[in-house]
Design a protein around this motif. Structure first.
Motif, PDB file in Angstrom:
ATOM      1  N   TYR A   1       0.635  -1.429  -0.061  1.00 26.64           N
ATOM      2  CA  TYR A   1       0.127  -0.330  -0.079  1.00 26.64           C
ATOM      3  C   TYR A   1       1.010   1.370  -0.068  1.00 26.64           C
ATOM      4  O   TYR A   1       0.406   1.912  -0.193  1.00 26.64           O
TER       5      TYR A   1
ATOM      6  N   ILE B   1       0.619   7.567  -6.291  1.00 32.36           N
ATOM      7  CA  ILE B   1      -0.950   8.376  -6.403  1.00 32.36           C
ATOM      8  C   ILE B   1      -0.485   9.981  -5.931  1.00 32.36           C
ATOM      9  O   ILE B   1      -0.821  11.104  -6.810  1.00 32.36           O
TER      10      ILE B   1
ATOM     11  N   ILE C   1     -13.794  -3.066  -6.688  1.00 30.08           N
ATOM     12  CA  ILE C   1     -12.616  -1.989  -7.699  1.00 30.08           C
ATOM     13  C   ILE C   1     -12.944  -1.221  -9.083  1.00 30.08           C
ATOM     14  O   ILE C   1     -13.207  -0.295  -8.904  1.00 30.08           O
TER      15      ILE C   1
ATOM     16  N   SER D   1     -13.353   7.284 -13.162  1.00 30.25           N
ATOM     17  CA  SER D   1     -12.778   7.530 -14.015  1.00 30.25           C
ATOM     18  C   SER D   1     -13.541   8.751 -15.276  1.00 30.25           C
ATOM     19  O   SER D   1     -13.784   9.875 -15.679  1.00 30.25           O
TER      20      SER D   1
ATOM     21  N   TYR E   1      -6.749   8.817 -15.715  1.00 28.77           N
ATOM     22  CA  TYR E   1      -7.681   8.380 -14.905  1.00 28.77           C
ATOM     23  C   TYR E   1      -7.992   7.118 -13.944  1.00 28.77           C
ATOM     24  O   TYR E   1      -7.084   6.853 -12.948  1.00 28.77           O
ATOM     25  N   VAL E   2      -7.827   6.253 -14.896  1.00 32.11           N
ATOM     26  CA  VAL E   2      -8.033   4.684 -14.482  1.00 32.11           C
ATOM     27  C   VAL E   2      -6.896   4.601 -13.392  1.00 32.11           C
ATOM     28  O   VAL E   2      -7.350   3.498 -12.466  1.00 32.11           O
TER      29      VAL E   2
ATOM     30  N   TYR F   1      -4.490   6.312 -10.900  1.00 33.24           N
ATOM     31  CA  TYR F   1      -4.662   6.434 -10.138  1.00 33.24           C
ATOM     32  C   TYR F   1      -6.152   6.264  -8.850  1.00 33.24           C
ATOM     33  O   TYR F   1      -6.120   6.280  -8.080  1.00 33.24           O
ATOM     34  N   VAL F   2      -7.519   6.021  -9.649  1.00 28.77           N
ATOM     35  CA  VAL F   2      -8.455   5.156  -9.116  1.00 28.77           C
ATOM     36  C   VAL F   2      -8.111   4.327  -8.407  1.00 28.77           C
ATOM     37  O   VAL F   2      -8.384   3.969  -7.298  1.00 28.77           O
ATOM     38  N   VAL F   3      -7.786   3.263  -9.293  1.00 30.96           N
ATOM     39  CA  VAL F   3      -8.005   2.565  -9.018  1.00 30.96           C
ATOM     40  C   VAL F   3      -6.386   2.382  -7.024  1.00 30.96           C
ATOM     41  O   VAL F   3      -7.577   0.923  -6.751  1.00 30.96           O
ATOM     42  N   LEU F   4      -6.034   2.712  -7.789  1.00 33.54           N
ATOM     43  CA  LEU F   4      -4.813   2.561  -6.823  1.00 33.54           C
ATOM     44  C   LEU F   4      -5.527   3.143  -5.572  1.00 33.54           C
ATOM     45  O   LEU F   4      -4.980   2.120  -4.089  1.00 33.54           O
ATOM     46  N   SER F   5      -6.211   4.214  -5.208  1.00 36.69           N
ATOM     47  CA  SER F   5      -6.624   5.292  -4.045  1.00 36.69           C
ATOM     48  C   SER F   5      -7.616   3.977  -4.208  1.00 36.69           C
ATOM     49  O   SER F   5      -7.838   3.861  -2.869  1.00 36.69           O
ATOM     50  N   ALA F   6      -9.033   3.449  -4.338  1.00 41.90           N
ATOM     51  CA  ALA F   6      -9.365   2.756  -4.316  1.00 41.90           C
ATOM     52  C   ALA F   6      -9.193   1.284  -3.207  1.00 41.90           C
ATOM     53  O   ALA F   6      -9.899   0.897  -2.345  1.00 41.90           O
ATOM     54  N   MET F   7      -8.126   0.654  -3.773  1.00 42.81           N
ATOM     55  CA  MET F   7      -7.314  -0.089  -3.146  1.00 42.81           C
ATOM     56  C   MET F   7      -6.612   0.228  -1.950  1.00 42.81           C
ATOM     57  O   MET F   7      -6.177  -1.122  -0.835  1.00 42.81           O
ATOM     58  N   THR F   8      -6.272   1.722  -1.862  1.00 42.28           N
ATOM     59  CA  THR F   8      -5.463   1.381  -0.613  1.00 42.28           C
ATOM     60  C   THR F   8      -6.481   1.955   0.801  1.00 42.28           C
ATOM     61  O   THR F   8      -6.197   1.220   1.442  1.00 42.28           O
ATOM     62  N   PHE F   9      -7.101   2.550  -0.174  1.00 45.23           N
ATOM     63  CA  PHE F   9      -7.832   2.532   1.518  1.00 45.23           C
ATOM     64  C   PHE F   9      -9.552   2.590   0.773  1.00 45.23           C
ATOM     65  O   PHE F   9     -10.559   2.989   0.161  1.00 45.23           O
ATOM     66  N   PRO F  10     -10.168   1.485   2.045  1.00 39.82           N
ATOM     67  CA  PRO F  10      -9.288   1.545   3.815  1.00 39.82           C
ATOM     68  C   PRO F  10      -8.951   0.335   3.490  1.00 39.82           C
ATOM     69  O   PRO F  10      -8.474  -0.282   5.395  1.00 39.82           O
ATOM     70  N   ALA F  11      -8.146  -0.096   2.701  1.00 40.80           N
ATOM     71  CA  ALA F  11      -7.293  -1.640   3.167  1.00 40.80           C
ATOM     72  C   ALA F  11      -5.945  -1.126   3.986  1.00 40.80           C
ATOM     73  O   ALA F  11      -5.881  -1.958   5.050  1.00 40.80           O
ATOM     74  N   ILE F  12      -5.148  -0.058   3.636  1.00 44.11           N
ATOM     75  CA  ILE F  12      -3.977  -0.095   4.346  1.00 44.11           C
ATOM     76  C   ILE F  12      -4.233  -0.058   5.807  1.00 44.11           C
ATOM     77  O   ILE F  12      -3.613  -0.492   6.345  1.00 44.11           O
TER      78      ILE F  12
END
Lengths: 235, 103
Positions: free
Chosen positions: A166, A173, A212, A220, B43-44, B46-57
């Protein structure tokens, strides 16, 4: 095979190779610490040659996502290669054979695409072979190095390493979000949606992989409609 | 983790990724210039990585507190444009130290 073209490709590929090595080391390290066997981690890097796509794939594999989720997630994250490949297809020499086109396609990544687009001459298969070879070695070798490094790491450190993957995502990001308000908007909206899928009762039923995909498509699309990207921002 | 499941998964990932790359190379010759489509694709990631990181982190380490500290460390390092490896390790070491302190 034209030797000079091939060697020029190798030369142009070395900087990409070095950059890939450290990134894929982080990937190998974190994937193995998250529970993936070393052989699978290395095989993924060798056969996928992509960053975000395989990070997401590993994430899904670890929670035993099904194959449809995996295929769709990979499709959505990597769909940008479609456009890059399209551009490359217009720059390769016209006499490039179908077989060579099949081979060159394997190596279209963000960085290889960028370097090949900067080249003034038409792209030959010899040049592309050299340009792709070095990054493949860097990407796979870095993954193996990171994966093997986990075995010499103290057990107590391993428990905290789950966060590393992460951390890497955050490193991708934040820098563009800091500079471009439109990216920041997309990131914030994505996080908002993600929180909703994690905590709102009805939405919680949606599995991780599907949420996701839904978030990616909606956010997007909205960001693209509100803030169309100018050419120079794309890099 | 089952070997067959992993092999199947890797095959799906590699196959799909290759399919995306190879299709335009062998089929299409025309350039896409649609602004919305290009923006969408931009945008894809950034959106994917943001959604995967929060709140899972926040549930990625031994405790919520250590994960939160790790997350903040990652954000600070990333803000100052450190490399991916530095940010990843910075987050992990911070979380580790917080756990070591008994939280």
């Amino acid at each position: 095979m034209k030797k000079e073209e091939f060697l020029q490709g190798i030369r142009d590929g070395i900087p990409i190779c070095l950059g890939y090595f450290s990134v894929s080391m982080a990937f190998g390290l974190t994937s193995v610490l998250s529970g993936l066997p070393i052989w699978a981690t290395v095989l993924i890097s060798l056969t996928n040659l992509t960053s975000a796509g395989q990070f997401a794939g590993v994430n899904l594999l670890l929670v035993h996502g099904n194959m449809i989720e995996l295929a769709l997630t990979t499709l959505i994250i990597n769909i940008r290669y479609f456009l890059m490949s399209l551009s490359v297809s217009q720059k390769v020499e016209s006499k490039m054979t179908l077989k060579e086109r099949f081979a060159v396609s394997f190596g279209i990544t963000d960085e290889i695409f960028a370097v090949s687009m900067q080249r003034k001459e038409n792209l030959t298969s010899s040049y592309m072979a050299g340009l792709i070879l070095m990054p493949v070695i860097g990407w796979t070798g870095g993954t193996l190095t990171g994966a093997v490094a986990t075995s010499i790491m103290p057990e107590v450190l391993s428990s905290a390493m789950g966060i590393a993957l992460y951390g890497m995502f955050i490193a991708i990001i934040i820098p563009p979000a800091r500079e471009h308000k439109n990216v920041l908007f997309a990131v914030m909206l994505a996080i908002l949606f993600s929180l909703a899928f994690a905590y709102v009762p009805g939405l919680k039923k949606c599995s991780g992989g599907w949420s996701i995909i839904i978030i990616t498509l909606i956010v997007s699309a909205v960001a693209a409609a509100l803030f169309p990207v100018e050419e120079e921002e794309e890099k | 983790m089952k070997t067959e499941y992993l092999l199947m998964g890797i095959l799906v990932m590699a196959g799909m990724t290759y399919l995306i790359r190879v299709t335009p190379m062998v089929l299409f010759r025309k350039k896409i210039n649609h602004k919305w489509v290009k923006s969408f694709l931009y945008y894809v990631p950034y959106v994917v990585l943001s959604a995967m990181t929060f709140p899972a982190i926040f549930s990625s380490t031994g405790s919520k507190l250590s994960a939160s500290f790790g997350c903040v460390a990652a954000m600070i390092l990333a803000y100052f444009k450190r490399s991916l490896l530095t940010v990843a390790l910075g987050a992990a070491i911070t979380a580790f130290l917080v756990q070591l302190a008994g939280f």
